[in-house]
Design a protein around this motif. Structure first.
Motif, PDB file in Angstrom:
ATOM      1  N   VAL A 254      50.098 -27.094 -18.255  1.00 20.71           N
ATOM      2  CA  VAL A 254      49.504 -28.290 -17.657  1.00 20.71           C
ATOM      3  C   VAL A 254      49.495 -29.481 -18.617  1.00 20.71           C
ATOM      4  CG1 VAL A 254      48.134 -26.951 -16.031  1.00 20.71           C
ATOM      5  CG2 VAL A 254      47.158 -27.536 -18.268  1.00 20.71           C
ATOM      6  N   LYS A 255      50.016 -29.302 -19.812  1.00 17.30           N
ATOM      7  CA  LYS A 255      50.282 -30.429 -20.714  1.00 17.30           C
ATOM      8  C   LYS A 255      51.684 -30.182 -21.277  1.00 17.30           C
ATOM      9  CE  LYS A 255      48.382 -33.365 -24.321  1.00 17.30           C
ATOM     10  NZ  LYS A 255      47.285 -33.636 -25.280  1.00 17.30           N
ATOM     11  N   PRO A 256      52.696 -30.473 -20.451  1.00 19.35           N
ATOM     12  CA  PRO A 256      54.028 -29.907 -20.696  1.00 19.35           C
ATOM     13  C   PRO A 256      54.936 -30.716 -21.625  1.00 19.35           C
ATOM     14  CG  PRO A 256      54.017 -30.995 -18.576  1.00 19.35           C
ATOM     15  CD  PRO A 256      52.627 -31.136 -19.130  1.00 19.35           C
ATOM     16  N   HIS A 257      54.464 -31.023 -22.832  1.00 15.87           N
ATOM     17  CA  HIS A 257      55.393 -31.535 -23.841  1.00 15.87           C
ATOM     18  C   HIS A 257      56.296 -30.372 -24.255  1.00 15.87           C
ATOM     19  CE1 HIS A 257      53.245 -35.317 -24.231  1.00 15.87           C
ATOM     20  NE2 HIS A 257      52.108 -34.669 -24.424  1.00 15.87           N
ATOM     21  N   PRO A 258      57.598 -30.501 -24.106  1.00 13.68           N
ATOM     22  CA  PRO A 258      58.478 -29.331 -24.337  1.00 13.68           C
ATOM     23  C   PRO A 258      58.352 -28.723 -25.734  1.00 13.68           C
ATOM     24  CG  PRO A 258      59.679 -31.086 -23.224  1.00 13.68           C
ATOM     25  CD  PRO A 258      58.354 -31.663 -23.623  1.00 13.68           C
ATOM     26  N   GLY A 259      58.310 -29.554 -26.771  1.00 17.35           N
ATOM     27  CA  GLY A 259      58.197 -29.015 -28.126  1.00 17.35           C
ATOM     28  C   GLY A 259      56.870 -28.323 -28.348  1.00 17.35           C
ATOM     29  N   GLN A 260      55.819 -28.906 -27.833  1.00 21.06           N
ATOM     30  CA  GLN A 260      54.497 -28.296 -27.934  1.00 21.06           C
ATOM     31  C   GLN A 260      54.470 -26.962 -27.204  1.00 21.06           C
ATOM     32  OE1 GLN A 260      50.704 -30.714 -27.486  1.00 21.06           O
ATOM     33  NE2 GLN A 260      50.686 -29.611 -25.545  1.00 21.06           N
ATOM     34  N   GLN A 261      55.082 -26.928 -26.027  1.00 17.11           N
ATOM     35  CA  GLN A 261      55.169 -25.670 -25.287  1.00 17.11           C
ATOM     36  C   GLN A 261      55.970 -24.620 -26.057  1.00 17.11           C
ATOM     37  OE1 GLN A 261      56.756 -27.270 -21.533  1.00 17.11           O
ATOM     38  NE2 GLN A 261      54.950 -26.448 -20.510  1.00 17.11           N
ATOM     39  N   VAL A 298      54.349 -32.052 -32.249  1.00 15.00           N
ATOM     40  CA  VAL A 298      54.805 -33.440 -32.394  1.00 15.00           C
ATOM     41  C   VAL A 298      56.163 -33.470 -33.095  1.00 15.00           C
ATOM     42  CG1 VAL A 298      54.331 -35.664 -33.491  1.00 15.00           C
ATOM     43  CG2 VAL A 298      52.473 -34.406 -32.364  1.00 15.00           C
ATOM     44  N   LEU A 299      56.294 -32.710 -34.172  1.00 15.31           N
ATOM     45  CA  LEU A 299      57.585 -32.633 -34.852  1.00 15.31           C
ATOM     46  C   LEU A 299      58.618 -31.953 -33.963  1.00 15.31           C
ATOM     47  CD1 LEU A 299      59.407 -32.991 -37.299  1.00 15.31           C
ATOM     48  CD2 LEU A 299      58.471 -30.867 -38.234  1.00 15.31           C
ATOM     49  N   ALA A 300      58.227 -30.876 -33.299  1.00 16.29           N
ATOM     50  CA  ALA A 300      59.167 -30.169 -32.423  1.00 16.29           C
ATOM     51  C   ALA A 300      59.699 -31.091 -31.330  1.00 16.29           C
ATOM     52  CB  ALA A 300      58.488 -28.945 -31.811  1.00 16.29           C
ATOM     53  N   ASP A 301      58.832 -31.922 -30.771  1.00 13.47           N
ATOM     54  CA  ASP A 301      59.277 -32.851 -29.726  1.00 13.47           C
ATOM     55  C   ASP A 301      60.075 -34.012 -30.280  1.00 13.47           C
ATOM     56  OD1 ASP A 301      58.521 -32.091 -27.000  1.00 13.47           O
ATOM     57  OD2 ASP A 301      56.482 -32.012 -27.783  1.00 13.47           O
ATOM     58  N   ALA A 302      59.847 -34.362 -31.544  1.00 11.65           N
ATOM     59  CA  ALA A 302      60.593 -35.468 -32.150  1.00 11.65           C
ATOM     60  C   ALA A 302      61.997 -35.058 -32.570  1.00 11.65           C
ATOM     61  CB  ALA A 302      59.831 -36.002 -33.364  1.00 11.65           C
ATOM     62  N   LEU A 303      62.217 -33.780 -32.848  1.00  8.16           N
ATOM     63  CA  LEU A 303      63.506 -33.341 -33.404  1.00  8.16           C
ATOM     64  C   LEU A 303      64.712 -33.731 -32.543  1.00  8.16           C
ATOM     65  CD1 LEU A 303      62.529 -29.864 -34.902  1.00  8.16           C
ATOM     66  CD2 LEU A 303      63.273 -31.893 -36.176  1.00  8.16           C
ATOM     67  N   PRO A 304      64.667 -33.613 -31.211  1.00  3.08           N
ATOM     68  CA  PRO A 304      65.861 -33.993 -30.431  1.00  3.08           C
ATOM     69  C   PRO A 304      66.249 -35.459 -30.591  1.00  3.08           C
ATOM     70  CG  PRO A 304      64.439 -32.573 -29.125  1.00  3.08           C
ATOM     71  CD  PRO A 304      63.660 -32.946 -30.363  1.00  3.08           C
TER      72      PRO A 304
END
Length: 523
Positions: A254-261, A298-304
């Motif tokens: 329900v808070k679907p940031h892909p890297g966070q997930q 946050v880093l995981a989502d920034a990597l792409p």
């Protein structure tokens, strides 16, 4: 690394395809060999650009940096008989770098980044110049390049002047770990020093190769750090007898940031999220554990998008002016400007430093017997009368805090400190190379924090087992086998701290493991 023997079997052909971050990293580590594409269309395109520039000069055309001075001196016309000397003056007067020398790994990445850009076919250089850079990589002759002196526009002029000079047999190189004159190194390798053609000095130097190369190396380290920080968090949660339900899949849907997930998913695979919650456990763990996916994510989502910016710059023509071999035009612009790399590196170091801070807070919980759910103070393994004189990980926590503070201090964006330079011609500059160097330093400090945490969780997991055995509670099988395998790997390297000892050797060994990416994490 020897410059003649034990060459990698596989090659990366410049000019054949776009390069990736992984290509640059592999080249920097001598895991693959560099080669210039032998494709006829590619070589013809390079030659057409050089031929067009020659014809323009014969017809008395005016080309910035070819028949004019550089920068603010673009209004100065160079007499035809001196045009050939101009490129050599460019690298000569830019030989004013200071600071530590770039490492061999960093220097190989710089050569690869510059060769990749020049291979785009818009720089007006000769095939011979490309082959000369290829030969430096092949023979592992590495220019000694000072790391300080670039403002990131007009490109990495000063550091890249050391590459230009070495191509011409001047200054010095590393060869087999020794510093020797470039002229000697080229002669020993059967290479002839170049006499730069018009525009070639500018083409070598007026680009973003240094910052882009460093960004590739930083990306590789940050990507691994993201996974390793997640594994440490899982072991910290186990050490603290934490609540694995904080990483529940429905919660993160329900808070679907892909890297966070993704980070939460890794933690789900490491911890018993599906088991019923024990009533005696704390209902909500403290933020440094419960919110770890939100920090690492946050880093995981920034990597792409970091990869997109870095690889776009890597595979771009980024000098000035550009030579269009098809339309036969000279295009004056500002592609030497490193704004995208500056922003990427400023952003990356912020996300990485936040991970250092997260891990530092986890360590503070684990060593404090008020918060670690029944473990000894400072995670000391000493018992009986000797417990009074042993202090466990007390000093290690202080050091980790110091490294964290220094990393956090370096997160001020470099890109906002633009300066007006060179008679106000370069009046807005990127600071991309400073941002990249800062990012690498933040990564280095964060890896030191990670090393400290690896000792901590190795000790903590062991102590949690001792507590469970003493209480006749079955020892958890470090769920899924993942944590057990990681603990076994750490046990092979790091002895239990049951008596105070100097931990620096352990830290240095762990840093080697981290930087060689020794552990296979989350396939």
């Amino acid at each position: 690394m020897p410059h003649t023997d034990s060459r990698p079997a596989s090659t990366i052909a410049f000019g054949a395809r776009a390069l990736t971050v992984e290509d640059v990293v592999a080249l920097s580590q001598c895991k693959v060999q560099a080669a210039l594409s032998s494709d006829t269309a590619f070589l013809n395109r390079i030659q057409r650009g050089a031929d067009f520039l020659d014809r323009l000069l014969r017809e008395d055309g005016t080309v910035y940096g070819v028949t004019t001075g550089y920068g603010d001196s673009c209004t100065v016309t160079v007499p035809p008989e001196l045009v050939a000397e101009l490129p050599h003056h460019l690298y000569t007067y830019h030989g004013c770098g200071l600071g530590a020398l770039f490492s061999p790994e960093q220097t190989r990445a710089i050569l690869a980044a510059r060769l990749c850009s020049l291979s785009q076919g818009y720089s007006g250089v000769s095939v011979a110049l490309l082959r000369q850079i290829e030969a430096l990589l092949r023979h592992d002759l590495l220019p000694l390049i000072p790391s300080e002196g670039s403002v990131g526009a007009s490109g990495d002029l000063t550091p890249l002047s050391y590459l230009a000079a070495v191509l011409c047999g001047e200054r010095e190189v590393w060869r087999d770990g020794r510093q020797i004159p470039a002229a000697q190194a080229l002669a020993d390798a059967g290479m002839t020093p170049l006499r730069l053609r018009p525009k070639e000095g500018l083409a070598i130097m007026n680009g973003t190769a240094v910052m882009t190369a460093l960004a590739c190396l930083a990306y590789d380290r940050a990507q691994y750090l993201c996974r390793l920080a997640t594994r440490i968090t899982a072991m910290a949660s186990f050490t603290l007898d934490g609540n694995a339900h904080h990483f529940d899949a429905t919660l993160f849907s329900v808070k679907p940031h892909p890297g966070q997930q993704q980070v939460a998913g890794w933690l789900q695979s490491d911890l018993p999220c599906g088991q019923p919650h024990r009533n005696e456990k704390r209902l909500q763990d403290r933020y440094s554990v419960r919110c770890a996916p939100h920090v690492i994510g946050v880093l995981a989502d920034a990597l792409p998008w970091l990869r997109s910016s870095i690889e776009n710059e890597l595979n771009s023509a980024n000098d000035n002016p550009l030579i269009d071999p098809d339309g036969e035009r000279v295009l004056h612009g500002g592609h030497f400007y490193g704004g995208h790399i500056a922003f990427a590196m400023d952003s990356m170091k912020n996300a990485v430093a936040n991970i250092a801070d997260l891990l530092d807070r986890q360590m503070a919980l684990m060593v404090d017997n008020r918060y670690n759910n029944g473990l000894p103070s400072n995670l000391s393994g000493a018992s009986g009368p000797r417990a009074a004189i042993n202090h466990g990980l007390k000093a290690l926590q202080i050091s980790a805090s110091a490294w964290t503070a220094e990393a956090l201090k370096l997160t001020m964006p470099a890109s906002v400190f633009s300066r007006s330079t060179e008679c106000h011609n370069q009046d807005k500059v990127s600071m991309g190379t400073i941002a990249a160097r800062d990012c690498l330093r933040v990564l280095e400090l964060t890896e030191q924090v990670v090393a400290a945490l690896l000792i901590t969780v190795r000790q903590g997991v062991w102590l949690r087992g001792q507590v469970q055995k003493a209480g006749d509670t079955p020892l958890s099988d470090l769920p899924g086998g993942r944590l057990a395998a990681m603990q076994d790997a750490l046990v092979r390297d790091i002895a239990v701290v049951d008596e105070d000892r100097m931990l620096e050797p352990d830290l240095r060994l762990l840093l080697q493991r981290i930087r060689s990416q020794a552990w296979n994490l989350y396939d």
